[in-house]
Each structure stands twice: as C-alpha cells, then as structure tokens.
Design a protein around this motif. Structure first.
Motif, mmCIF file in Angstrom:
data_model
loop_
_atom_site.group_PDB
_atom_site.id
_atom_site.type_symbol
_atom_site.label_atom_id
_atom_site.label_comp_id
_atom_site.label_asym_id
_atom_site.label_seq_id
_atom_site.Cartn_x
_atom_site.Cartn_y
_atom_site.Cartn_z
ATOM 1 N N VAL A 273 -6.425 -1.314 -4.546
ATOM 2 C CA VAL A 273 -6.018 -0.021 -3.755
ATOM 3 C C VAL A 273 -7.479 0.378 -2.948
ATOM 4 O O VAL A 273 -7.177 0.809 -1.823
ATOM 5 N N GLY B 50 -1.315 4.952 -7.208
ATOM 6 C CA GLY B 50 -2.634 5.085 -7.496
ATOM 7 C C GLY B 50 -3.167 6.544 -7.339
ATOM 8 O O GLY B 50 -4.262 6.756 -7.607
ATOM 9 N N SER C 64 0.977 -1.316 -0.055
ATOM 10 C CA SER C 64 -0.126 0.189 -0.145
ATOM 11 C C SER C 64 0.956 1.371 -0.071
ATOM 12 O O SER C 64 0.355 2.293 -0.513
ATOM 13 N N THR D 69 -6.393 -1.565 -9.417
ATOM 14 C CA THR D 69 -6.813 -0.309 -9.004
ATOM 15 C C THR D 69 -7.997 -0.545 -7.904
ATOM 16 O O THR D 69 -8.147 0.085 -6.899
ATOM 17 N N PHE E 148 1.563 2.215 -3.913
ATOM 18 C CA PHE E 148 0.342 2.135 -4.465
ATOM 19 C C PHE E 148 -0.702 3.049 -3.957
ATOM 20 O O PHE E 148 -1.340 3.556 -4.871
ATOM 21 N N PHE E 149 -0.944 3.124 -2.898
ATOM 22 C CA PHE E 149 -1.926 4.110 -2.380
ATOM 23 C C PHE E 149 -1.735 5.465 -2.393
ATOM 24 O O PHE E 149 -2.591 6.103 -3.043
#
Length: 368
Positions: free
Chosen positions: A234, A214, A206, A231, A209-210
């Motif tokens: 996330v 993302g 995360s 996606t 990616f978060f």
C-alpha cells in the motif's frame, strides 16, 4: 507527462474516499499533475451536480473546463491520451484479466470496505469525524449531530441497507480476510501484482486498500498483523513513479492470481447475475445467496449491469486465439458461465454510455 492545457486537473473528493484514493494513486504513478480539493456540501456539491449531473465523488475538472466522472473510464481516457507511460499491459490477455480484477476490486471489495468503515463504532467514529471536518463543515448542525447523521446515512445506505445484517457480517469479513491472504502470498514474491512495476490491477486494488482497509482502524490492524507485505505494498504503490521503474511485467497470467479468480467466479460474477435479474424485474431490493452468504434486501445497481456488459465487451475485443486462452482460464476458475449466464442485459443507456465526460446516475450520492 507533456505540458498541456488540461493540467493541472482538480480532483474533487475526500482524502479518505475509496475512488478518490484510487485516482490519486493513478495520477501519482503516471505523473499527472493534479490538486485535491474537498467536495464540500452543499457548495461544491451543487456546483459539481450542475456540471456533471451528480455530486458523486470524485469528480475531475480539467484546466480547459471539461468535467469527468467515474474512475475506470477516467483512467482509460488518460491511458489513451498519454500512452508513453502506461499502466495498462500491452499483452491482450493480461489486459483483459487486469480489467476483470480491477472491476472486481471496484465493485465487490467495496462491500467489505464499507462494512468495516461503518459497522464498527471505531471505524464509524473515525470516518464520521473526518468527513464532518473535511466536507460537511457547511451543514448548520453541531458537529456531534453531523457525525450521527452521516453514520446513520451510511449504515442505512451501504451496510444494513445493502443486505449486510448481523447474519452476514462473518461472511462479508471473510471476503477481506481471504483477500489479505491472497495478496500476501503475491507480495511476498514480488513488489506488484503483475511484476516489478505497478499496473492497472494495482491501481484497481488501491481503491479499497489505500483509503479503507489500510486507513480504517479495524481492517488496518488486521492487515498489519495478518498481511505485513500487503501493508508494505500500500505504501510502496503511493510512493512509486513509473518513470523511475526499471523492472518489467511477468509473462502471461500468474498462477497466484488463481485464488482471486476463484473469488470472482464464486462470488462477484454470481452477484452481478443476481443484480441483472433484479434490474430486469424492476426490483430495487433483492435477495441473493452468494458464496454461502445470504444477502437480504440488497440494493440494485444499474451501473453494475453496465460493468458486466463492459467485461463482455473486453472479452469480445480479443483476437480469437486470445479468446480461446482466456476462456480456458475463465472456465478453470468458474468465471465463464456467470459471465454469459444472461443472454440479454437490461442496459439503461442513460447510465454510462458517454462516460467519462457525461456523468452516470449509477447510485445515490455517497460519502465513502
């Protein structure tokens, strides 16, 4: 989560920060009461430096007055203190490989995450504007000058200044694209990396990616088009609470983790070895050929020597039968040799020995 004098905790960081986002995901999943406060410069930065020794974000202030630093040791501390709802697998082999993947996500995916944020003008404009309005409001400069200053600072420190010139761009971006494909294959089959409920390895991934892949415009668009299941993961992770989960973890180490372990064996662990050699030689800048990408004048990191030591310690803590099983898998994915390549590690005990309650000095202050 029981009522306790340490709650609510105050998390000082940024709402677009890599490791701030990682801790927020963990606290939300775990049900830990917290409030996010912007780590403003210079006011909050000076206060946090006085308390912890560094203005590195995030910093965590418990309600009883104690301060904590570094996302991985913070999570490990909360897991030990509040084991009723845990993200750490109880199976020793799963725990070891989850810690390995978490470390990889923290310390290697950081590179493409910083690249996409600050290399492209769209990303740099988004991040510099946000940081100017969130944590740099006290600087006595016009906003356009603050945006230029933070963009130049980050590029000099963490993209161009960390060995990513135009010759390395394609190789660094390929790391992200491969990771999207690896995770897309997993999330098409199940909601989380290790089964029906989130675990430590989801928390680790995360981070990049978060709040980077993302969120930043260039990698986010790539993710939407190339990996829609990622996606969706996330958002799902951010909206999941362990107390509401009814599923279970898989047995053993999933076969579809294999490509990620190949990345660790072919890229991350060899990089850690090159970093060890640089620290041992006292070279603050070093060259390294990693996975076909020729990094030039990358920055050393004493913290990442400690990361390698921690990985070895996690392996050595396994029972002999689990060590044998772990070694088979590590050798299969070319992780074993680089994990133990250097018999002695140049550990600086002032860096991380007392984490999470004594701050480390792993790197200069950074705005993700």
């Amino acid at each position: 989560m029981p009522s306790d004098s340490i709650f609510p905790a105050t998390l000082y960081g940024s709402s677009i920060s890599y490791f701030t986002g990682k801790l927020e995901n963990y606290f939300r999943i775990k049900g830990i009461p917290y409030q996010l406060q912007a780590l403003t410069h210079p006011t909050q930065a000076k206060r946090i430096t006085a308390k912890t020794g560094s203005s590195q974000m995030p910093a965590l202030e418990l309600a009883d007055g104690r301060w904590m630093s570094d996302s991985t040791p913070i999570i490990q501390w909360f897991e030990d203190e509040y084991p009723a709802t845990t993200v750490t697998p109880t199976d020793p082999l799963q725990r070891f490989f989850s810690l390995l993947l978490e470390d990889y996500a923290d310390e290697w995916l950081w590179r493409p995450a910083m690249h996409y944020r600050w290399h492209y003008e769209r990303g740099a404009r988004f991040a510099s504007t946000h940081l100017t309005e969130e944590i740099l409001t006290e600087l006595p400069l016009p906003k356009f000058m603050t945006r230029r200053w933070i963009t130049r600072r980050q590029r000099n420190g963490y993209t161009l200044g960390d060995g990513i010139t135009k010759d390395q761009v394609a190789g660094v971006e390929a790391i992200y694209l491969r990771t999207l494909d690896q995770l897309e294959a997993i999330f098409r089959e199940r909601p989380f990396l290790l089964g029906d409920t989130p675990s430590l390895v989801d928390i680790g991934f995360s981070g990049p990616f978060f709040r980077h892949f993302g969120l930043d415009p260039v990698p986010a668009e790539l993710m939407r088009q190339r990996a829609p299941a990622v996606t969706e993961w996330v958002a799902r992770l951010w909206n999941t609470r362990l107390e509401n989960c009814k599923g279970s973890l898989l047995q053993g180490i999933p076969d579809d983790w294999g490509p990620i372990l190949d990345e660790i064996g072919g890229h991350y662990l060899p990089y850690l070895c090159a970093n060890v050699e640089a620290v041992a030689a006292g070279q603050r800048r070093f060259d390294a050929d990693i996975g076909g990408v020729q990094y030039r004048r990358a920055r050393w990191s004493k913290y990442r020597v400690w990361c390698l030591q921690q990985l070895r310690g996690h392996f050595q803590a396994l029972a002999s039968s689990d060590q044998q099983a772990a070694r088979v898998l590590l050798e299969r994915h070319h992780c074993w040799e680089p994990l133990w390549r250097h018999k002695e590690l140049p550990i600086d005990d002032t860096v991380c020995s007392q984490l999470p309650f004594q701050v480390d000095v792993k790197m200069i202050d950074v705005y993700d």
